[in-house]
Design a protein around this motif. Structure first.
Motif, PDB file in Angstrom:
ATOM      1  N   PHE A 125      55.052  50.997 -33.775  1.00 36.05           N
ATOM      2  CA  PHE A 125      56.121  51.852 -33.540  1.00 36.05           C
ATOM      3  C   PHE A 125      57.263  51.053 -32.812  1.00 36.05           C
ATOM      4  O   PHE A 125      57.215  50.308 -31.775  1.00 36.05           O
ATOM      5  N   VAL A 126      58.474  51.209 -33.283  1.00 38.36           N
ATOM      6  CA  VAL A 126      59.762  50.412 -32.812  1.00 38.36           C
ATOM      7  C   VAL A 126      60.568  51.701 -32.325  1.00 38.36           C
ATOM      8  O   VAL A 126      61.245  52.292 -33.087  1.00 38.36           O
ATOM      9  N   GLY A 127      60.557  51.984 -31.078  1.00 35.28           N
ATOM     10  CA  GLY A 127      61.530  52.894 -30.340  1.00 35.28           C
ATOM     11  C   GLY A 127      61.407  52.698 -29.028  1.00 35.28           C
ATOM     12  O   GLY A 127      60.888  52.199 -28.095  1.00 35.28           O
ATOM     13  N   SER A 128      61.995  53.881 -28.421  1.00 40.39           N
ATOM     14  CA  SER A 128      62.125  53.882 -27.090  1.00 40.39           C
ATOM     15  C   SER A 128      61.168  54.998 -26.415  1.00 40.39           C
ATOM     16  O   SER A 128      60.525  55.663 -27.002  1.00 40.39           O
ATOM     17  N   ASP A 129      60.885  54.948 -24.965  1.00 40.49           N
ATOM     18  CA  ASP A 129      60.097  55.761 -24.131  1.00 40.49           C
ATOM     19  C   ASP A 129      60.720  57.019 -23.805  1.00 40.49           C
ATOM     20  O   ASP A 129      61.563  56.845 -22.999  1.00 40.49           O
ATOM     21  N   GLU A 130      60.249  57.990 -24.644  1.00 40.44           N
ATOM     22  CA  GLU A 130      61.126  59.195 -24.598  1.00 40.44           C
ATOM     23  C   GLU A 130      61.005  59.989 -23.083  1.00 40.44           C
ATOM     24  O   GLU A 130      61.596  60.767 -22.540  1.00 40.44           O
ATOM     25  N   THR A 131      59.848  59.490 -22.230  1.00 40.95           N
ATOM     26  CA  THR A 131      59.973  60.151 -20.749  1.00 40.95           C
ATOM     27  C   THR A 131      61.044  59.494 -20.053  1.00 40.95           C
ATOM     28  O   THR A 131      61.214  60.146 -18.901  1.00 40.95           O
ATOM     29  N   TRP A 132      61.825  58.760 -20.465  1.00 40.89           N
ATOM     30  CA  TRP A 132      63.018  58.327 -19.775  1.00 40.89           C
ATOM     31  C   TRP A 132      64.362  58.958 -20.254  1.00 40.89           C
ATOM     32  O   TRP A 132      65.289  58.963 -19.294  1.00 40.89           O
ATOM     33  N   SER A 133      64.326  59.545 -21.312  1.00 38.56           N
ATOM     34  CA  SER A 133      65.594  59.552 -22.031  1.00 38.56           C
ATOM     35  C   SER A 133      66.018  60.972 -21.332  1.00 38.56           C
ATOM     36  O   SER A 133      67.167  60.876 -20.783  1.00 38.56           O
ATOM     37  N   GLY A 134      65.280  61.921 -21.512  1.00 47.68           N
ATOM     38  CA  GLY A 134      65.544  63.536 -20.620  1.00 47.68           C
ATOM     39  C   GLY A 134      65.699  63.258 -19.254  1.00 47.68           C
ATOM     40  O   GLY A 134      66.362  64.058 -18.480  1.00 47.68           O
ATOM     41  N   THR A 135      64.680  62.549 -18.740  1.00 48.52           N
ATOM     42  CA  THR A 135      64.790  62.002 -17.213  1.00 48.52           C
ATOM     43  C   THR A 135      66.035  61.718 -16.668  1.00 48.52           C
ATOM     44  O   THR A 135      66.406  62.256 -15.772  1.00 48.52           O
ATOM     45  N   LEU A 136      66.568  60.464 -17.300  1.00 53.58           N
ATOM     46  CA  LEU A 136      67.704  59.883 -17.028  1.00 53.58           C
ATOM     47  C   LEU A 136      68.964  61.043 -17.153  1.00 53.58           C
ATOM     48  O   LEU A 136      69.697  61.130 -16.208  1.00 53.58           O
TER      49      LEU A 136
END
Length: 310
Positions: A125-136
């Motif tokens: 999987f190539v992608g971002s850690d979604e726990t940071w997106s909504g948190t930021l």
């Protein structure tokens, strides 16, 4: 789980071995009408072609049946690797099994598969850690609101892991002591779409829903909310609006003073990382299960640094 979260795009490129020859890569996009997915697939195609490979691109139209058929067709036609952003995370185990049975390298991009822990070798999987997106996003909006307000949460398609996680991120931030004066008064599924979000916000305004914050799971829905608010004569000085992706349209809205917060999701980084990982697997390299492309907070203070990035 060995997620190797510290590996970013530069590290992905480093594992790409000297290519033995041109190959064909199948690419299943979840939705051609999604601006972020458009940037991602176009960047992937350009990068693959720059390396001498061809990219066969299909549109799943957010239909899991379409996407499963596309994967089957890619395998039957003998592509050298497959890249996809899954329509439904729940379908990823079936897709992974299909690719493994055919010994076809498989790269998930942007949307996290549910079987992430089982990937690795010739799949990743190539992608971002979604726990940071909504948190930021939510934490910055909480700061701007001084911890008080009434918010609306616009969610993406809830079969997508990103929509579920980003929405939960917002709820968790609002639950922090410094943000407990913020109340989420409504949650609706905007399906990642600008028009859908505009309709939702228009209906809320017409029904008298009282809110002064819009937490959107992506920029397209944030832009739809802004469109509806402005059409109703609401001053954008009176509403805090946030999104995720830092798309070109979103950054224009931020420069205009309409969008307050977004989070940069590196479409080009994910695209080139997925192609590099596919080529590496085609060449026999072992991949980690997760190649992380970090999120970055974007505000009016640093928006100029991101213009043109997506």
């Amino acid at each position: 789980m060995t997620k190797l979260g510290a590996i970013a795009a530069a590290a992905v490129a480093a594992i790409v071995a000297t290519d033995a020859g041109a190959g064909e890569i199948g690419f299943s996009s979840p939705n051609f009408d999604d601006n972020f997915q458009t940037v991602l697939r176009e960047a992937a195609k350009a990068h693959a072609e720059s390396l001498g490979h061809s990219l066969q691109v299909e549109d799943a139209r957010e239909d899991v049946g379409n996407q499963l058929s596309q994967i089957q067709n890619f395998i039957a036609s003998g592509v050298d690797a497959i890249i996809l952003a899954p329509v439904s995370a729940a379908a990823s185990p079936q897709i992974t099994q299909m690719a493994r049975a055919a010994n076809t390298p498989l790269i998930y991009v942007n949307r996290r598969p549910v079987d992430l822990d089982d990937l690795g070798g010739n799949s990743a999987f190539v992608g971002s850690d979604e726990t940071w997106s909504g948190t930021l996003e939510a934490f910055e909006m909480c700061n701007l609101a001084a911890g008080t307000g009434k918010g609306v949460l616009l969610m993406g398609i809830l079969s997508n892991e990103a929509a579920v996680t980003r929405s939960q991120d917002v709820r968790e931030v609002v639950g922090l002591s410094m943000c407990q004066g913020i109340e989420i008064v409504a949650e609706q599924e905007g399906k990642w779409q600008r028009t859908e979000a505009a309709n939702i916000i228009s209906n809320m305004l017409a029904s008298g829903t009282d809110f002064n914050m819009v937490f959107a799971n992506n920029d397209e829905m944030a832009l739809g909310a802004i469109q509806a608010l402005k059409s109703a004569g609401v001053s954008m000085d009176d509403v805090i609006v946030g999104g995720v992706d830092a798309t070109a349209d979103a950054l224009v809205a931020m420069k205009a003073g309409d969008l307050d917060v977004t989070v940069f999701q590196n479409a080009a980084g994910q695209a080139t990382g997925s192609v590099d990982a596919a080529i590496a697997a085609m060449n026999g390299e072992d991949l980690p299960n997760w190649i992380n492309i970090p999120f970055e907070l974007v505000t009016p203070a640093n928006v100029d640094d991101y213009l043109g990035a997506n």
